[in-house]
Motif scaffolding. Structure first.
Motif, PDB file in Angstrom:
ATOM      1  N   ASP A 115      -0.648  38.646   8.059  1.00  0.00           N
ATOM      2  CA  ASP A 115      -1.502  39.868   7.360  1.00  0.00           C
ATOM      3  C   ASP A 115      -0.519  40.687   7.605  1.00  0.00           C
ATOM      4  OD1 ASP A 115      -3.200  41.314   6.475  1.00  0.00           O
ATOM      5  OD2 ASP A 115      -4.625  41.546   8.028  1.00  0.00           O
TER       6      ASP A 115
ATOM      7  N   GLN B  17       0.876  33.910   3.017  1.00  0.00           N
ATOM      8  CA  GLN B  17      -0.627  34.236   2.825  1.00  0.00           C
ATOM      9  C   GLN B  17      -0.804  35.131   1.952  1.00  0.00           C
ATOM     10  OE1 GLN B  17      -2.157  34.760   7.109  1.00  0.00           O
ATOM     11  NE2 GLN B  17      -2.505  32.621   7.236  1.00  0.00           N
TER      12      GLN B  17
ATOM     13  N   LEU C 252      -3.916  37.478   1.674  1.00  0.00           N
ATOM     14  CA  LEU C 252      -5.070  38.166   2.403  1.00  0.00           C
ATOM     15  C   LEU C 252      -5.872  39.403   1.810  1.00  0.00           C
ATOM     16  CD1 LEU C 252      -2.629  37.727   4.912  1.00  0.00           C
ATOM     17  CD2 LEU C 252      -4.699  37.413   6.130  1.00  0.00           C
TER      18      LEU C 252
ATOM     19  N   GLN D 173     -10.741  33.391   9.362  1.00  0.00           N
ATOM     20  CA  GLN D 173     -10.019  32.761  10.546  1.00  0.00           C
ATOM     21  C   GLN D 173     -11.101  32.441  11.722  1.00  0.00           C
ATOM     22  OE1 GLN D 173      -7.051  36.000  11.679  1.00  0.00           O
ATOM     23  NE2 GLN D 173      -6.870  35.030  13.511  1.00  0.00           N
TER      24      GLN D 173
ATOM     25  N   THR E  30      -5.863  34.728  18.124  1.00  0.00           N
ATOM     26  CA  THR E  30      -5.876  35.687  17.187  1.00  0.00           C
ATOM     27  C   THR E  30      -4.945  36.709  17.825  1.00  0.00           C
ATOM     28  OG1 THR E  30      -7.149  37.842  16.457  1.00  0.00           O
ATOM     29  CG2 THR E  30      -7.834  36.459  18.281  1.00  0.00           C
TER      30      THR E  30
ATOM     31  N   ALA F 181      -7.285  23.595  12.450  1.00  0.00           N
ATOM     32  CA  ALA F 181      -6.603  24.344  13.445  1.00  0.00           C
ATOM     33  C   ALA F 181      -7.619  24.710  14.365  1.00  0.00           C
ATOM     34  CB  ALA F 181      -5.843  25.903  12.620  1.00  0.00           C
TER      35      ALA F 181
ATOM     36  N   ILE G  70      -5.453  23.458  19.227  1.00  0.00           N
ATOM     37  CA  ILE G  70      -4.417  22.001  19.191  1.00  0.00           C
ATOM     38  C   ILE G  70      -3.571  22.327  20.115  1.00  0.00           C
ATOM     39  CG2 ILE G  70      -3.037  20.533  17.939  1.00  0.00           C
ATOM     40  CD1 ILE G  70      -6.052  20.496  16.766  1.00  0.00           C
TER      41      ILE G  70
ATOM     42  N   SER H 269      -2.502  22.568  12.274  1.00  0.00           N
ATOM     43  CA  SER H 269      -1.653  23.768  12.278  1.00  0.00           C
ATOM     44  C   SER H 269      -1.800  24.391  13.763  1.00  0.00           C
ATOM     45  CB  SER H 269      -2.155  24.712  11.422  1.00  0.00           C
ATOM     46  OG  SER H 269      -1.291  25.552  10.946  1.00  0.00           O
TER      47      SER H 269
ATOM     48  N   GLY I 103      -1.007  27.755  16.356  1.00  0.00           N
ATOM     49  CA  GLY I 103      -0.691  29.348  16.789  1.00  0.00           C
ATOM     50  C   GLY I 103      -0.573  29.375  18.122  1.00  0.00           C
TER      51      GLY I 103
HETATM   52  C1  LIG Z   1      -0.654  36.267  17.363  1.00  0.00           C
HETATM   53  C2  LIG Z   1      -1.397  35.714  16.273  1.00  0.00           C
HETATM   54  C3  LIG Z   1      -1.271  36.054  14.861  1.00  0.00           C
HETATM   55  C4  LIG Z   1      -2.268  35.494  13.966  1.00  0.00           C
HETATM   56  N1  LIG Z   1      -2.483  36.138  12.754  1.00  0.00           N
HETATM   57  C5  LIG Z   1      -2.989  35.669  11.814  1.00  0.00           C
HETATM   58  C6  LIG Z   1      -2.991  36.220  10.528  1.00  0.00           C
HETATM   59  O1  LIG Z   1      -2.052  37.273  10.109  1.00  0.00           O
HETATM   60  N2  LIG Z   1      -3.139  35.597   9.372  1.00  0.00           N
HETATM   61  C7  LIG Z   1      -4.195  34.505   9.803  1.00  0.00           C
HETATM   62  O2  LIG Z   1      -4.948  33.762   8.799  1.00  0.00           O
HETATM   63  N3  LIG Z   1      -4.267  34.056  10.876  1.00  0.00           N
HETATM   64  C8  LIG Z   1      -3.890  34.424  12.184  1.00  0.00           C
HETATM   65  N4  LIG Z   1      -3.909  34.118  13.193  1.00  0.00           N
HETATM   66  C9  LIG Z   1      -4.548  32.793  13.557  1.00  0.00           C
HETATM   67  C10 LIG Z   1      -3.583  31.388  13.218  1.00  0.00           C
HETATM   68  O3  LIG Z   1      -3.092  31.762  12.024  1.00  0.00           O
HETATM   69  C11 LIG Z   1      -4.456  30.428  13.619  1.00  0.00           C
HETATM   70  O4  LIG Z   1      -5.755  30.148  12.808  1.00  0.00           O
HETATM   71  C12 LIG Z   1      -4.666  30.009  14.867  1.00  0.00           C
HETATM   72  O5  LIG Z   1      -3.681  30.693  15.709  1.00  0.00           O
HETATM   73  C13 LIG Z   1      -5.141  28.416  15.193  1.00  0.00           C
HETATM   74  O6  LIG Z   1      -5.550  28.546  16.518  1.00  0.00           O
HETATM   75  P1  LIG Z   1      -4.679  28.166  17.619  1.00  0.00           P
HETATM   76  O7  LIG Z   1      -4.162  29.450  18.185  1.00  0.00           O
HETATM   77  O8  LIG Z   1      -5.530  27.541  18.755  1.00  0.00           O
HETATM   78  O9  LIG Z   1      -3.596  27.133  17.503  1.00  0.00           O
HETATM   79  C14 LIG Z   1      -3.109  34.573  14.490  1.00  0.00           C
HETATM   80  C15 LIG Z   1      -2.944  33.939  15.810  1.00  0.00           C
HETATM   81  C16 LIG Z   1      -2.214  34.585  16.697  1.00  0.00           C
HETATM   82  C17 LIG Z   1      -2.227  33.726  17.999  1.00  0.00           C
END
Ligand SMILES: Cc1cc2nc3c(=O)[nH]c(=O)nc-3n(C[C@H](O)[C@H](O)[C@H](O)COP(=O)(O)O)c2cc1C
Lengths: 227, 438
Positions: B120, B137, B139, B162, B258, B298, B301, B319, B321
């Motif tokens: 984002d 992305q 958004l 999300q 997040t 996601a 994981i 996927s 994060g």
């Molecule tokens: C620091 C951080 C920033 C994120 N920023 C976005 C984002 O900009 N857009 C989005 O769709 N998801 C965002 N997410 C969510 C990730 O894309 C993803 O859905 C999520 O981290 C998956 O779960 P996990 O962290 O348990 O692997 C973010 C997650 C983290 C940890």
């Protein structure tokens, strides 16, 4: 001037001719409300569409000069970067949404959410705009010669809103502001660009009160500790 | 015997709960933090693989071929994404992460033969140049959105939601809105940015179909289009995404990480990843689109076991994060003293929104960000991705599969009644799948 007939050619064919052209004048006939027509253009071409278009006409436009002789559906010139997109009739919801630059001109009315999340585009509407226009508008200017519907400029950032007629209500954090000489000068230029006949002095200006820019946490403990 | 009636803890008013009430009373603002849900949820640990036995023939655990390649987006895109491993890096914005962290993710993913994703806040040149495959992305906020980046992306991900916050928009606190971040997003510096939660120019699946058509027209029908949804109603959302023309559906469960969200949102909205996958697969199968439209899962994981279980339930890839951030140095015990100075500790740090991350990952402070060596961190991520893949392969071979996509629900049993019901696999030692009539 080249004529592209949407009655006999597919959207993909028409768009690829327009998207690969580097210059020249094009006319699209028989648009019949086609969606995504003339989107993603990236050259100083001129396009005239003879009739109504559907969603996202002129979407993400760069440099091109697009004229729709008719009405336009949702998301006219969404995310426009530069160039000009004009409709002679009315525009549906979200005209000029998230536009980063350039000019969008609606000679008739624009529906709800006109200029939503705009990021630098200037939008001139000859008639009225619907509710929630300039929602979360970040930068650029929305100029409305008619009236604005409910909740104008809700959650607005730094965009400037100019309305000649009435406003049903202002949204959260949107307030009326003083019109200063630089605003009159700006209005004169943009009204001329849009070929609109109006007196800059007749417009009111609205913008952000900037009260919602940051959270405002209390800190009772700190106050107590400092006693 | 231990125990003291005078120190009898309350389950209802636990220490965490009491601390939050006091925090709320002091500040008058809800708690905003990073990381994912911290409460205990049904998850992949509640499933086990059955391995081979009399009726199943295993493959040799290390050497025998077990494919891990995945093609994403061949439904409509003329240039689908081909990745070597079934693990991708999820969207995390430049803004929420430092430029060095984004570079490290790009380096690690590229070395491992997989893709990374913007976030984002638009695409940076650094991440484009360090990622061989980059998903861009799209958004609700459309920060930094432009057709040039759309065309130089390898795929486009329309973000509807999300997992950490289905129904909520992005957040980036003022401390992280540096001059560069602000200008990429066309926002004033230092504001507490709250991004839009709805797309500005489409509502509902019929509009989305036209939106996807526009994105394809702008990119010449070359790029795969993903639709990312937060796990809330995965059966309907997956079906509607397919109807709208998605090439790939990304389902992010409630554990998903997040950068900044209200704690109440993280912990109380959405459904767990485990519960979401079978519902998404059911929708794909009913539409005869399973494996034609790829499913990427996601949310929480962590290991090759999680990868294999998600795939066995029907996903095409996963996927990550949070795990990727940990691999590059987030919550490192070596930084414990610094985390403690900030009122946390290594292993507990979740203040991604604060911008003062000692690991240099979730920050825009040049000094802190400078602590992260993107080359070394990228190597760590590549190693971690390799381990996830090796682990998933080993489990697949144990179940006799020559490709990880051959894993299936029948290869698993559940350890809890909840997991059996959610995953639709029998409770271990029984043939009982709660809720299944046949
Ligand atoms: C620091 C951080 C920033 C994120 N920023 C976005 C984002 O900009 N857009 C989005 O769709 N998801 C965002 N997410 C969510 C990730 O894309 C993803 O859905 C999520 O981290 C998956 O779960 P996990 O962290 O348990 O692997 C973010 C997650 C983290 C940890």
């Amino acid at each position: 001037m080249k004529v592209l007939d949407l009655g006999t050619s597919s959207l993909r064919e028409v768009n690829s001719v327009l998207q690969t052209a580097t210059t020249g004048e094009f006319v699209v006939s028989n648009p019949q409300g086609a969606h995504a027509l003339g989107c993603g253009l990236d050259a100083p071409v001129t396009l005239r569409v003879e009739g109504p278009v559907g969603y996202y006409c002129g979407g993400m436009n760069q440099q091109a000069n697009v004229l729709v002789d008719g009405n336009a559906g949702t998301g006219l010139a969404e995310n426009i970067m530069s160039g000009t997109v004009t409709v002679t009739g009315n525009a549906g919801q979200s005209a000029g949404a998230t536009g980063h630059g350039g000019l969008v001109v609606v000679q008739g009315n624009a529906s709800a959410r006109c200029g939503i999340s705009m990021k630098g585009v200037d939008i001139v509407v000859g008639g009225d705009v619907g509710h929630m226009s300039a929602f979360m508008a970040q930068a650029g200017a929305l100029i409305v010669l008619g009236d604005a519907g409910a909740d104008l400029g809700d959650s607005i950032y730094e965009a400037q809103l100019f309305v000649r007629g009435s406003t049903t209500s202002l949204g959260a954090d949107c307030v009326e502001k003083e019109v200063r000489p630089e605003h009159l000068d700006f209005l004169a230029v943009r009204l001329a660009d849009a070929e609109m006949d109006a007196n800059p002095a007749d417009f009111s200006r609205y913008g952000s009160a900037r009260m919602l820019y940051n959270f405002h946490p209390d800190d009772v403990n700190a106050v107590e500790a400092a006693r | 015997m231990t125990g003291d009636w005078g120190l009898r803890p309350s389950h209802t008013f636990s220490q965490d709960v009491l601390a939050e009430i006091r925090r709320a009373a002091n500040t008058g603002v809800y708690s905003i933090r990073g990381f994912g849900a911290k409460r205990q949820l049904p998850n992949f640990d509640d499933l086990v693989f059955l391995g081979a036995s009399m009726s199943r023939y295993p493959l040799e655990g290390y050497r025998e071929a077990c494919g891990t390649d995945v093609v994403l987006g061949a439904r409509h895109a003329s240039e689908p994404i081909q990745i070597d491993i079934p693990v991708t890096i999820a969207g995390m914005s430049f803004g929420s992460l430092s430029a060095n962290a984004k570079e490290a993710l790009g380096r690690g993913a590229s070395a491992a033969g997989t893709s990374t994703t913007t976030g984002d806040g638009g695409m940076t040149d650094e991440e484009r140049s360090h990622s061989t495959k980059l998903v861009y992305q799209y958004l609700p906020s459309r920060y930094g959105m432009n057709p040039d980046d759309l065309r130089r992306a390898d795929a486009i991900e329309v973000v509807v939601g999300q997992g950490a916050k289905p129904g909520g928009g992005g957040m980036l606190m003022g401390q992280k809105i540096s001059a560069r971040v602000a200008s990429m997003r066309n926002l004033p510096e230092g504001i507490d940015q709250r991004s839009a939660c709805r797309h500005p120019d489409w509502t509902g699946p019929d509009d989305l179909e036209i939106k996807i058509q526009e994105l394809r027209e702008i990119t010449g029908w070359r790029k795969p289009i993903y639709v990312k949804i937060g796990a809330a109603r995965p059966y309907y959302d997956t079906a509607l995404a397919v109807k709208a023309g998605a090439d790939v559906v990304v389902v992010d469960g409630m554990q998903g990480g997040t950068a900044a969200t209200q704690d109440v949102f993280i912990e109380h909205v959405g459904i767990p990843t485990l519960a979401a996958v079978p519902e998404a697969v059911r929708a794909l199968k009913e539409l005869a689109m399973h494996r034609t439209v790829q499913l990427v899962v996601a949310g929480g994981i962590r290991s090759g076991a999680d990868v294999a279980k998600a795939l066995a339930l029907g996903a095409d890839a996963v996927s990550i994060g949070t795990a990727a951030l940990v691999a590059i140095g987030d919550n490192d015990p070596e930084l414990d003293a610094e985390y403690r100075a900030l009122g946390s500790a290594a292993g507990y740090w979740d203040q991604y929104q604060a911008g003062n991350d000692p690991a240099g990952i979730t920050t825009q402070d040049p000094d802190l960000a400078g602590r992260l060596d993107p080359v070394l961190a990228g190597r760590r991520l590549a190693n971690y991705l390799k381990v996830l893949t090796l682990e998933a392969q080993t489990l697949a071979r144990a179940c006799g599969k020559s490709h990880i996509h051959n894993l299936e629900p029948h290869d698993m049993a559940a350890l809890t009644v909840e997991a059996a019901a959610m995953a639709g696999v029998p409770l271990a030692g029984t043939s009982w799948v709660p809720g299944r009539r046949d």
